[in-house]
Design an enzyme around this catalytic site. Structure first.
Site, PDB file in Angstrom:
ATOM      1  CB  CYS B  53      -0.896   0.064   1.219  1.00 30.06           C
ATOM      2  SG  CYS B  53      -2.030  -1.301   1.325  1.00 30.06           S
ATOM      3  CB  CYS B 139      -1.948   7.254   2.179  1.00 31.73           C
ATOM      4  SG  CYS B 139      -0.968   8.662   1.715  1.00 31.73           S
TER       5      CYS B 139
END
Lengths: 407, 158
Positions: B53, B139
């Protein structure tokens, strides 16, 4: 701690695929066209005609390098506009004859996003796969051509990993298809922005119908580009107005930019053989040093060879267990300028579509660094990078929990 | 796609990252060194994210004998500049001295009460960092989740 900062920070620019500085020789030929020879080339008076002649010479010079006639050279505002012009203004006027377009998964966003835009508008797009070196399969390409294929757009060389695509072979396959099926389709466009200063641009050898070039990657000015358009290819205008550029791109011409672009292309093409050789040597040294001083480092893209397979200035690596943007920001502190395929550096927060298309795991794409060498880079620059990069990597790996097993 | 760093703000000024972010990025606080994970003898550990990710964080905590407050907090992060800075800032918030930490009294030095630590939000971390580029927030500010997991882990183990 991070490596000690140098007393005098040196700028080591290793992002030439993003843009280049303007060569002093190029700037010198541009300068008069800002203040003295400023007239509109459409003007019928003396100073207008003088500018118009200079622009015609620039057009001729570029046409000669491309092995074509001057009336096939359309000046635009840059690579992105040239790509949009080629794709949109072939697609829409010819959609009655088919709505299928073939491109690759590793195109520059100027092509890729335009294709996605056309896709939403009812066009059918085939995005060709690439192997781990970023190379397409010619057989897959041949199988993708259909009766309703009106356009093929495939880049000459990739901006991220430097892979050189077989444009001449693709062009030949298209010629064969057209002959066999007695059709003018598909037209063949290639974005050659990254290849322009490095590779042969002869459109008759490449068999392209449309080709994009721009100034800002070849030590020329930004904001100016070219679309080559073969005679009798029915292209329409994207920007409407005063009918400049043979009615294909309206707007008063960016004369200094055009003069500069022609000079830049002339210079880079003239010196490409020696410069390619020098860059290949320098890159080889750089890669050897990287492998020697940093463990768990991988080369992305094709094996380092000559310019037939990979742009001589491109070195794209993944440094495992750490993240590219962090590396990039630390390097910047030491004056070293580079780029990454990490999600964090892109607006979209996706890892590089090119590295992902090559089959790289996401974590490797996030840890990628792209070094693109240029005219001014020397062995000393590489040594300067090697003085700091291994320490930065070591420190970031110390911060990273990637290999940690947590109970 | 490959891009040069977005370290300019929307007005084109340099360093989208605040001075505080830069400071934590270049001088990360309370890092747990590799190989010292065992020695640290954490009471709880939490891990969030994954390298695929683009961000991964581990947070270790030590809790006082009474089970009321966090007395030590260490971390490791895989991620971009703002991920590193935000985890570093989180550890500082958890441990800082009472002057800034309302839940700790001067007598017992630094350390945040468990109940307060659980209330930390990404917004709190952001404020202390002096902001982050909008596209980084979602994020890279995962530290609060890692801390929460570490506290859960402590609750199970205690």
């Amino acid at each position: 701690m991070f490596p000690k900062k140098p007393k005098e920070k040196k700028l080591v620019y290793l992002d030439h695929a993003a843009t280049t500085y303007v060569d002093s020789e190029v700037k010198a030929v541009m300068d008069p066209y800002y203040t003295e020879k400023f007239a509109n080339p459409s003007g019928l008076y003396g100073i207008g005609r003088e500018v118009s002649t200079a622009m015609a010479n620039a057009r001729k010079s570029i046409a000669e390098i491309l092995g074509t006639q001057a009336d096939t050279i359309i000046f635009t505002s840059g690579g992105t506009e040239s790509d949009n012009l080629a794709l949109q203004e072939i697609a829409y006027p010819h959609k009655r004859n088919g709505k299928h377009i073939i491109t690759t998964k590793i195109e520059h966003p100027a092509v890729l996003e335009t294709c996605k835009f056309l896709e939403k508008d009812g066009f059918d797009i085939t995005y060709l796969n690439v192997n781990k070196e970023g190379q397409i399969d010619l057989k897959e390409f041949k199988n993708a051509i259909r009766e309703d294929t009106i356009l093929v757009s495939i880049m000459y060389a990739n901006n991220e990993i430097g892979t050189v695509l077989p444009i001449a072979d693709i062009g030949r396959e298209i010629l064969k298809w057209r002959k066999k099926n007695s059709t003018p389709y598909p037209y063949f466009h290639s974005d050659a922005c990254q290849a322009a200063g490095v590779l042969d641009l002869d459109v008759e050898k490449l068999h392209v119908d449309l080709m994009t070039l721009n100034g800002s990657k070849i030590y020329g000015p930004k904001g100016v580009g070219v679309l080559y358009k073969r005679r009798r290819v029915d292209l329409h205008s994207l920007i409407h107005g005063g009918g400049q550029e043979m009615g294909l791109r309206a707007g008063t011409e960016n004369v200094p930019g055009i003069i500069g672009l022609a000079k830049a292309l002339e210079l880079t093409q003239e010196n490409k053989k020696e410069e390619n050789k020098r860059l290949i040597e320098l890159r080889k040294y750089f890669w050897e040093q990287l492998q020697k001083n940093i463990d768990k480092i991988k080369l992305n893209g094709a094996e380092l060879g000559d310019e037939k397979t990979r742009l001589p200035n491109n070195l794209n690596v993944s440094i495992l267990d750490i993240e590219g943007e962090a590396m990039l920001l630390y390097l910047d502190e030491y004056g070293i300028v580079t780029s990454t395929g990490s999600a964090c550096s892109s607006g979209s927060l996706d890892a590089s579509h090119v590295l992902v298309a090559c089959g790289l795991p996401y974590e490797h794409a996030h840890g990628s660094l792209r070094f693109t060498l240029g005219k001014c880079n020397t062995k000393e620059d590489v040594d300067y990078v090697m003085k700091y990069l291994p320490g930065i990597v070591e420190k970031l790996r110390e911060i990273s929990p990637v290999n940690l097993k947590v109970k | 796609m490959t891009q040069s760093p977005k370290i300019k703000d929307k007005d084109g000024n340099d360093w989208l990252y605040s001075d505080t972010v830069k400071d934590h990025f270049f001088n990360p606080r309370n890092l747990l060194k590799h190989g010292e994970e065992e020695k640290f003898q954490a009471d709880g550990v939490g891990r969030v994210g994954s390298p695929a990710c683009g961000d991964e964080m581990v947070v270790w905590i030590k809790v006082d004998a009474k089970g009321e407050k966090i007395v030590d907090c260490k971390w490791q992060t895989f991620g971009c500049g703002s991920a590193i800075a935000s985890t570093s800032m989180l550890s500082e918030m958890v441990l800082e001295n009472p002057a800034r930490n309302a839940s700790a009294s001067v007598a017992d030095g630094g350390g945040m009460k468990i109940e307060d630590a659980l209330k930390i939000t990404p917004q709190d971390i952001l404020e202390r960092l002096g902001g982050l580029p909008p596209n980084k927030i979602h994020c890279s500010v995962l530290g609060d989740q890692a801390l929460e997991k570490a506290i859960e882990d402590w609750k199970i183990k205690k």
